[in-house]
Design an enzyme around this catalytic site. Structure first.
Site, PDB file in Angstrom:
ATOM      1  N   LYS A 107       0.846  -1.201   0.000  1.00  0.00           N
ATOM      2  CA  LYS A 107       0.000   0.000   0.000  1.00  0.00           C
ATOM      3  C   LYS A 107       0.891   1.265   0.000  1.00  0.00           C
ATOM      4  O   LYS A 107       1.983   1.230  -0.552  1.00  0.00           O
ATOM      5  CB  LYS A 107      -0.961  -0.017   1.185  1.00  0.00           C
ATOM      6  CG  LYS A 107      -1.706  -1.353   1.319  1.00  0.00           C
ATOM      7  CD  LYS A 107      -2.876  -1.255   2.219  1.00  0.00           C
ATOM      8  CE  LYS A 107      -3.458  -2.641   2.433  1.00  0.00           C
ATOM      9  NZ  LYS A 107      -4.778  -2.638   2.979  1.00  0.00           N
TER      10      LYS A 107
ATOM     11  N   GLU B 139     -10.831 -10.892  -1.373  1.00  0.00           N
ATOM     12  CA  GLU B 139     -10.521 -10.111  -0.187  1.00  0.00           C
ATOM     13  C   GLU B 139     -11.814  -9.523   0.381  1.00  0.00           C
ATOM     14  O   GLU B 139     -12.269  -8.460  -0.077  1.00  0.00           O
ATOM     15  CB  GLU B 139      -9.573  -8.957  -0.533  1.00  0.00           C
ATOM     16  CG  GLU B 139      -8.244  -9.396  -1.086  1.00  0.00           C
ATOM     17  CD  GLU B 139      -7.168  -8.362  -0.822  1.00  0.00           C
ATOM     18  OE1 GLU B 139      -6.204  -8.699  -0.137  1.00  0.00           O
ATOM     19  OE2 GLU B 139      -7.315  -7.206  -1.267  1.00  0.00           O
TER      20      GLU B 139
ATOM     21  N   GLY C 193      -7.258  -5.347   7.023  1.00  0.00           N
ATOM     22  CA  GLY C 193      -6.683  -4.469   8.041  1.00  0.00           C
ATOM     23  C   GLY C 193      -7.425  -4.482   9.366  1.00  0.00           C
ATOM     24  O   GLY C 193      -7.168  -3.637  10.225  1.00  0.00           O
TER      25      GLY C 193
HETATM   26  C1  PEP Z   1      -4.869  -5.926   1.469  1.00  0.00           C
HETATM   27  O1  PEP Z   1      -5.077  -4.740   1.612  1.00  0.00           O
HETATM   28  O2  PEP Z   1      -4.712  -6.395   0.331  1.00  0.00           O
HETATM   29  C2  PEP Z   1      -4.811  -6.766   2.651  1.00  0.00           C
HETATM   30  C3  PEP Z   1      -5.023  -8.039   2.510  1.00  0.00           C
HETATM   31  O3  PEP Z   1      -4.550  -6.138   3.844  1.00  0.00           O
HETATM   32  P1  PEP Z   1      -4.343  -6.834   5.287  1.00  0.00           P
HETATM   33  O4  PEP Z   1      -3.553  -8.085   5.099  1.00  0.00           O
HETATM   34  O5  PEP Z   1      -3.630  -5.808   6.095  1.00  0.00           O
HETATM   35  O6  PEP Z   1      -5.719  -7.139   5.804  1.00  0.00           O
END
Ligand code: PEP
Length: 258
Positions: free
Chosen positions: A25, A179, A185
């Site tokens: 990110k 996701e 997060g």
């Molecule tokens: C992402 O933003 O692609 C992600 C999976 O974040 P996190 O692992 O921090 O949940």
């Protein structure tokens, strides 16, 4: 290129090894980022993990990261514009990512859909742009918490696949990242049966045997269980990819072909 030894000469997606991808990110400055990548590169070189490894840093770090990787892991972008060049201030094209040393790009991340208004049609155009430039597209899909609570998670993901994945997707040019938005997060994840059910549902809706990554609060403590689930072809990792010591444990949790 993915790495040395077992990975030598292979592009991400060339075989069906699991793929562990880090999404940094908007994090990372040169010196500390290269130190983390150095630790990751050393680990890959010495242990030759059973999976493909990809790091997607900010666009400013791609060239340095790719030079640093020396083929021990692959480097990707986090987004690209659909056009190859033009009057699009602030944007980066897939060709530019490729030129900087990337071999893959994430498209349609929920933060892009949410904060930049990206629709399925835009995401599909970006996936095509990635192919045009010779990059693997990692197309993100996932439901919000209200959608899941309303019992619409499977329908939302099916519709995102139909809208975002261009015809012609193959395991060599595309991976899907499931996701759930509410898991990103937050430290929360779906249960293992829920992840397995969603991945089976996504698998059934795809016309080709693409890798389906799980993403959303993957960490060293849950990686092994998630990566052992059927139809889980790897992980897209946000927060836990920033520290090599954490990310390495996730890479090491991956020890099978999906
Ligand atoms: C992402 O933003 O692609 C992600 C999976 O974040 P996190 O692992 O921090 O949940």
């Amino acid at each position: 290129m993915i790495g040395r030894g077992d990975n030598a000469g292979k592009q991400c997606g060339e075989d069906m090894r699991q793929l562990i991808a880090g999404n940094w990110k908007m994090n990372g400055l040169g010196a500390t980022a290269m130190a983390e990548l150095g630790a990751l590169a050393k680990h890959v070189e010495t242990t030759r993990p059973a999976c493909d490894v990809l790091i997607c840093p900010s666009a400013t770090l791609i060239e340095r990261a790719a030079r640093h990787a020396k083929d021990r892991f692959a480097v990707g972008g986090q987004d690209c514009h659909a056009e190859a060049s033009g009057a699009f201030t602030g944007d980066v094209s897939a060709e530019m990512l490729r030129d900087a040393g990337a071999t893959a790009v994430i498209v349609g991340h929920s933060e892009r859909r949410q904060f930049h208004g990206e629709t399925d049609a835009i995401v599909q155009a970006k996936a095509r742009a990635a192919w045009r430039a010779g990059l693997i597209s990692i197309i993100c899909i996932g439901e919000t918490e209200p959608q899941r609570d309303a019992g619409h998670a499977h329908g939302v993901c099916r519709s995102q696949i139909e809208g975002s994945v261009p015809p012609g997707a193959t395991p060599q040019n595309t991976a899907i990242a499931y996701e759930p938005v509410w898991a990103i997060g937050t430290g929360r994840t779906p249960t293992s049966p829920e992840i397995a059910a969603m991945h089976a549902h996504i698998r059934a809706g795809l016309g080709a045997p693409l890798r389906i990554l799980y993403g959303g609060s993957v960490k060293p403590s849950n990686a092994k269980e998630i990566l052992a689930l059927p139809d889980v072809g790897g992980a897209l990792v946000g927060g836990a990819s920033l520290k090599a010591s954490d990310f390495i444990q996730i890479v090491d949790a991956c020890n099978r072909s999906p």
